[in-house]
Design a protein around this motif. Structure first.
Motif, mmCIF file in Angstrom:
data_model
loop_
_atom_site.group_PDB
_atom_site.id
_atom_site.type_symbol
_atom_site.label_atom_id
_atom_site.label_comp_id
_atom_site.label_asym_id
_atom_site.label_seq_id
_atom_site.Cartn_x
_atom_site.Cartn_y
_atom_site.Cartn_z
ATOM 1 N N VAL A 71 0.811 -1.166 0.000
ATOM 2 C CA VAL A 71 0.000 0.000 0.000
ATOM 3 C C VAL A 71 0.853 1.227 0.000
ATOM 4 O O VAL A 71 1.878 1.126 0.317
ATOM 5 N N SER A 122 -2.021 -7.630 -1.634
ATOM 6 C CA SER A 122 -1.410 -6.645 -0.735
ATOM 7 C C SER A 122 -1.682 -7.003 0.716
ATOM 8 O O SER A 122 -0.846 -6.747 1.590
ATOM 9 N N TYR A 150 -5.032 -0.628 2.500
ATOM 10 C CA TYR A 150 -3.985 -1.426 1.872
ATOM 11 C C TYR A 150 -4.262 -2.925 2.003
ATOM 12 O O TYR A 150 -3.591 -3.733 1.376
#
Length: 304
Positions: free
Chosen positions: A21, A144, A138
């Motif tokens: 992120v 992620s 994120y």
């Protein structure tokens, strides 16, 4: 896209493609930084025991984040076994002062902040597992989410006020469990490379929990991954310096605004001794969005 982190092709050379992120006896400051608090502290009123904006200590930590912190388990262990060794091979960070990091018990890493990659550099260089907070957004995508969980990140809703207090509560719980957390006293990345004044949240956490603070000086991470870069460079090497642990208890209790400010300045002096950055003598403020925010930034108040 606005709000999106740099692309996490950080380990592309190794086929890892994900997206990324955030006592009583006084301890002397480093000799070259004895005057640091006097140079940068402008909002401490001599003789005042509290600032106008006191930190609330009664907030309860939200259950979802607490569960996330304790369920990292297998993913984090696997990630530390894979990502950290690969990063050391590919990016070859220069690490100093590992022996300064306590081998057990709660520890707070307090670092300067130059680049998006700082939150990877510290866990990779540290001799023991490190946790840090990252924007909840994120963690929305599976790739992620796996990456950030693997490197020790815990999702948190970013912001001021109650959101900031909730974040401190999460970190306090980790410290109560004997874990380590990494924090940036400046609050956000330094875009001009200077070291900005520290916010008092780190000192508050240290004074409240009794955890030692290990100052960290990052050098060159802004060259490894400059602002706007999609992936870090392999031609530059970053340096990570771990300083001697700081016992801040001699400054007073966490409820004292004066104690928080003085403890913060001691932390920033130690970081400065490691990083050697030029001092900004100001806070790294996010641009005010409205008149009320602009007025608040001008008026003396405690930055957490």
């Amino acid at each position: 896209m606005k709000g999106e982190p740099p692309s996490f092709r950080i380990f592309a050379p190794l086929v890892l493609n994900v997206r990324y992120v955030g006592p009583e006896r006084a301890m002397p400051l480093p000799e070259c930084n004895q005057e640091y608090p006097l140079r940068v502290t402008s909002d401490l009123v001599p003789g005042a025991d509290h600032t106008a904006d006191e930190v609330t200590t009664e907030a309860e930590a939200p259950e979802p984040q607490e569960t996330a912190a304790r369920r990292m388990g297998f993913t984090y262990v696997l990630g530390r076994m894979i990502i950290a060794p690969l990063a050391r091979v590919v990016y070859r960070p220069h690490v100093e002062g590992k022996a300064n990091v306590p081998k057990s018990g709660p520890v707070i890493f307090a670092s300067n902040h130059l680049s998006f990659i700082d939150s990877i550099a510290i866990p990779v260089a540290a001799p023991r597992p490190v946790h840090f907070l990252a924007k909840a957004s994120y963690f929305e995508k599976p790739a992620s989410r796996w990456f950030f969980t693997a490197i020790g990140a815990i999702p948190v809703q970013r912001g001021a006020g109650q959101a900031a207090l909730d974040a401190l509560d999460q970190q306090r719980e980790l410290l109560d469990e004997g874990s380590t957390v990494a924090l940036y006293p400046e609050g956000t990345r330094s875009l001009d490379g200077r070291l900005y004044k520290g916010r008092t949240g780190v000192a508050f956490l240290a004074l409240q929990t009794g955890a030692p603070v290990v100052p960290v000086g990052l050098i060159g991470t802004d060259k490894v991954m400059p602002v706007g870069a999609k992936m870090p460079s392999t031609t530059h090497r970053a340096t990570v310096k771990f300083g001697a642990p700081l016992d801040l208890s001699h400054h007073g209790p966490a409820t004292s605004g004066k104690a928080r400010r003085l403890a913060t300045d001691e932390i920033m002096a130690a970081i400065h001794a490691l990083s050697g950055q030029e001092l900004a003598n100001a806070y790294n403020e996010v641009p005010a969005q409205n008149t009320i925010e602009r007025i608040k930034q001008v008026l003396p108040h405690e930055r957490r």
